[in-house]
Write an enzyme that holds these catalytic residues in place. Sequence first.
Site, PDB file in Angstrom:
ATOM      1  N   LYS A 193       1.330  10.078  -5.065  1.00  0.00           N
ATOM      2  CA  LYS A 193       0.022   9.302  -4.779  1.00  0.00           C
ATOM      3  C   LYS A 193      -1.034  10.596  -5.199  1.00  0.00           C
ATOM      4  O   LYS A 193      -1.082  11.530  -4.921  1.00  0.00           O
ATOM      5  CB  LYS A 193      -0.093   8.715  -3.484  1.00  0.00           C
ATOM      6  N   HIS A 246     -10.937  -2.301   1.347  1.00  0.00           N
ATOM      7  CA  HIS A 246     -11.134  -0.717   0.632  1.00  0.00           C
ATOM      8  C   HIS A 246     -12.084  -0.944  -0.447  1.00  0.00           C
ATOM      9  O   HIS A 246     -11.855  -0.319  -1.526  1.00  0.00           O
ATOM     10  CB  HIS A 246      -9.981  -0.099   0.614  1.00  0.00           C
ATOM     11  N   CYS A 263      -6.060   3.844  -3.586  1.00  0.00           N
ATOM     12  CA  CYS A 263      -5.924   2.607  -3.058  1.00  0.00           C
ATOM     13  C   CYS A 263      -7.355   1.987  -3.763  1.00  0.00           C
ATOM     14  O   CYS A 263      -7.213   0.998  -4.422  1.00  0.00           O
ATOM     15  CB  CYS A 263      -6.544   2.701  -1.538  1.00  0.00           C
ATOM     16  N   ASP A 314       0.799  -1.073   0.062  1.00  0.00           N
ATOM     17  CA  ASP A 314       0.154   0.090   0.107  1.00  0.00           C
ATOM     18  C   ASP A 314       0.966   1.222   0.013  1.00  0.00           C
ATOM     19  O   ASP A 314       1.815   1.454   0.970  1.00  0.00           O
ATOM     20  CB  ASP A 314      -0.893  -0.083   1.331  1.00  0.00           C
TER      21      ASP A 314
END
Length: 527
Positions: free
Chosen positions: A303, A132, A76, A38
Amino acid sequence: MAIVKGNCYMIATAIIFVYCPLVLEGKNPPHIVFILADDFGWNDVGYHGSEINTPNLDKLSAKGVRLENYYVQPLCTPSRNQLMTGRYQIHTGMQHQIIWPCQPYCVPLEEKLLPQLMREAGYATHMVGKWHLGMYRKDCLPTRRGFDSYFGYLTGSEDYFDHHRCHPIPALNVTRCALDLRDGEEVATGYTGIYSTQLFTDRVTGIISKHDREKPLFLYVALQAVHDPLQAPERYITPYSFIKDGHRRKYAGMVSAMDEAVGNITLALQHTGLWDNTVLLFSTDNGGQTLSGGSNWPLRGRKWSLWEGGVRGVGFVTSPLIKQPGTISHQLIHISDWLPTLVGLAGGSTNGTKPLDGFNVWNAISKGYASPRLELLHNIDPFYVDIAPCPGQGFQGSVNDASVKGVGSSSMSAFNVSIHAAIRSSQWKLLTGYPGCDRWFPRPGSENSSETQSWEWGSGDPLKPVMLFDVEADPQERQEVSDKHPDIVDNLLKRLAHHLQRSEPVTFPDDDPRCDPVTTGAWGPWE
Ligand SMILES: *[C@@H]1O[C@H](CO)[C@@H](O)[C@H](O)[C@H]1NC(C)=O
Ligand SMILES: *[C@@H]1O[C@H](CO)[C@@H](O)[C@H](O)[C@H]1NC(C)=O
Ligand SMILES: *[C@@H]1O[C@H](CO)[C@@H](O)[C@H](O)[C@H]1NC(C)=O
Ligand SMILES: *[C@@H]1O[C@H](CO)[C@@H](O)[C@H](O)[C@H]1NC(C)=O
Ligand SMILES: *[C@@H]1O[C@H](CO)[C@@H](O)[C@H](O)[C@H]1NC(C)=O
């Protein structure tokens, strides 16, 4: 020739027989272990020259195939969504952001997910770690979407030791902190104080040691590492006393723990004898978060952006079954490609999925063949906003509209270039709208060097609504070349318009205050 199942073809002759070219060496289908890290950044793995030590990742990837032209999504939920469906986010309505704990939605239930297909192919399917992908109702849970077993947490992040997630519920004027850890569908208590990288690894090695060798295994390990919060047992951080930046130092410790976890999982596969018939894949879910210790140097952005730093992912495949081990692949591969690739390896069928955007890339990986993927839609998100300030820009960077006139009028009508979008075709990458934080973050530890002052932090030219880069020659996205290639710009804008026309409306519902975990003590389904 009618497709029967996976790579099997029914050949119409007087005698009907079924031919299966890719059942590996006539052996049983391989065990497949997919490890998803992650927020692990491009410059956070030893083999990319990081100051962080990752001996297991370096060694395993050196014996396998390092994927150096490999892409993931910048966030994510989207990466996991595409991994599980083999489809772009624009086709599931999930092109915007992530699923927050109180939002009542999940990956649409009519999507058939990877573990369901693996199960149909005869695999035992287990998942450990971060889901998630939505959990407001029980039908959304991993155990209802193809996994025989599940141990992990359902939201996007939490404390590594007490496994609690804190999240505001504005409608109730409270911030709730509650446990987010489940064994199957039940709340899992009694793990307070156990570092999640250790906890999940123990569960994974337990599954491996109990596994019946005769049955093929699909094991999805979605580690919490190395997402924030920055937490690791002291013993992992101590070796990094040479790193001055406190965030980076802790982050480095978290990476070391993760590397050890991958080593332990590999050892368990070797000790049980599964390894000789295992394909192990390692991938990040998105680029590193520079605000939390990650680094994508020398790539641009981070990100949550469509720059290479957000989407070019660390990934490798290792297996005794690979035909050309010890190679570096420059074939274009995307996270949506794993579904058809893994189902293909399993000898299964993708029957029942909606139209796939992924390709079976096994021959590109194992034998070095050309990737069947010629185009990659990074995303189209009409509602994009950055949630963290970008140095020198605040939350939402501005795009210089004056430069729009450089673009031909036919393409202008083809696609609304204010929309946050990016598409790749061969070496070309076209970005429109505001792509997200556009900085070149310096190499950790070099922030004050003269080299950094002169060019690393540089903000580059003002952003334009349409930007074109040759990311093969210029992976750092420094030379914007849309003026030189109006035909390519035109074609790629038309491709974006094509994809936009075929996209689902964005699903991003308001919070449902019934998510409040105060009565159950844990985040989880409320409907
Ligand atoms: C929300 O809670 C805070 C502290 O508990 C309180 O001071 C405030 O008045 C509350 N606001 C509303 C709108 O109820
Ligand atoms: C890896 O295995 C060793 C030896 O059993 C153990 O001490 C260590 O805590 C494990 N690490 C992780 C992250 O699971
Ligand atoms: C595909 O799935 C449908 C039901 O989902 C089934 O009726 C059909 O026989 C399957 N086709 C093949 C080729 O497996
Ligand atoms: C173009 O897209 C932007 C950003 O999504 C939006 O605000 C604007 O209304 C769109 N313009 C038109 C003409 O659709
Ligand atoms: C860089 O310089 C600033 C200001 O002198 C200082 O606060 C910071 O700690 C330095 N950073 C590093 C990584 O040396």
